[in-house]
Design an enzyme around this catalytic site. Structure first.
Site, PDB file in Angstrom:
ATOM      1  N   HIS A  63       0.837  -1.203   0.000  1.00  0.00           N
ATOM      2  CA  HIS A  63       0.000   0.000   0.000  1.00  0.00           C
ATOM      3  C   HIS A  63       0.870   1.250   0.000  1.00  0.00           C
ATOM      4  O   HIS A  63       1.923   1.296   0.643  1.00  0.00           O
ATOM      5  CB  HIS A  63      -0.906   0.021   1.227  1.00  0.00           C
ATOM      6  CG  HIS A  63      -1.930  -1.066   1.240  1.00  0.00           C
ATOM      7  ND1 HIS A  63      -3.019  -1.026   2.075  1.00  0.00           N
ATOM      8  CD2 HIS A  63      -2.042  -2.218   0.519  1.00  0.00           C
ATOM      9  CE1 HIS A  63      -3.758  -2.111   1.882  1.00  0.00           C
ATOM     10  NE2 HIS A  63      -3.169  -2.857   0.938  1.00  0.00           N
ATOM     11  N   GLU A  65       0.527   4.130   1.459  1.00  0.00           N
ATOM     12  CA  GLU A  65       0.740   4.718   2.791  1.00  0.00           C
ATOM     13  C   GLU A  65       1.779   3.933   3.586  1.00  0.00           C
ATOM     14  O   GLU A  65       2.611   4.517   4.278  1.00  0.00           O
ATOM     15  CB  GLU A  65      -0.577   4.751   3.587  1.00  0.00           C
ATOM     16  CG  GLU A  65      -1.691   5.494   2.906  1.00  0.00           C
ATOM     17  CD  GLU A  65      -2.527   4.634   1.974  1.00  0.00           C
ATOM     18  OE1 GLU A  65      -3.602   5.113   1.573  1.00  0.00           O
ATOM     19  OE2 GLU A  65      -2.129   3.493   1.637  1.00  0.00           O
TER      20      GLU A  65
END
Length: 166
Positions: A63, A65
């Site tokens: 991901h 993030e």
């Protein structure tokens, strides 16, 4: 500036950085990855790190993030990260919220909710979205993480990056 004094409103710098995460998400999609983008902004709003999704290489843990949180924890001291902002096109999932928390990042700004993302992705096995708002994860921690989002004026545009992908 401490996390207690961070504002919960979206600034012009936040909006500019959110738009940058949208460009990162589009580039991520064009490279065959999932359409997500994130960046780390310093206390002055300057972009320090950026990442798209890296699903092709990392599968479920790639991901955007989480990629930013990992790189931030390696590159910067916790005292500095407490004054930084993780900016992301879509609300961080529980894994990314945990990574942001453990990296020591003090503020999160996101454009579109994970709940809305779930409406777009359905039961796609590559994005089994959990109904777990990031604030719930942060509230379980011992230190404060300020959260700003969603940003209604950008949600539809962020959602368009996901149309036809899932």
């Amino acid at each position: 500036m401490t996390t207690d004094t961070l504002t919960r409103t979206v600034s012009e710098t936040d909006l500019k950085n959110l738009r940058e995460t949208m460009r990162i998400a589009q580039a991520s999609r064009e490279s065959g990855n999932h359409p997500f983008g994130a960046l780390l902004a310093g206390p002055d709003g300057e972009v320090l790190l950026r990442s798209g999704n890296t699903h092709k290489d990392d599968k479920g843990t790639g991901h955007a993030e989480m990629n930013v949180a990992r790189a931030a924890a390696k590159a910067y001291a916790p005292e500095f990260l407490a004054e930084c902002t993780l900016v992301t096109s879509v609300e961080p999932c529980c894994m990314c919220s945990g990574g942001t928390y453990w990296a020591g990042i003090g503020r999160v700004v996101y454009g579109m909710t994970e709940k809305r993302l779930a409406e777009l992705t359905g039961d796609n096995p590559e994005n089994l979205t959990m109904d777990m708002p990031c604030e719930r994860i942060f509230d379980a921690g011992q230190r404060k993480v300020a959260v700003v989002g969603p940003v209604p004026e950008l949600e539809d545009e962020i959602a368009r990056a996901h149309e036809g992908f899932w």
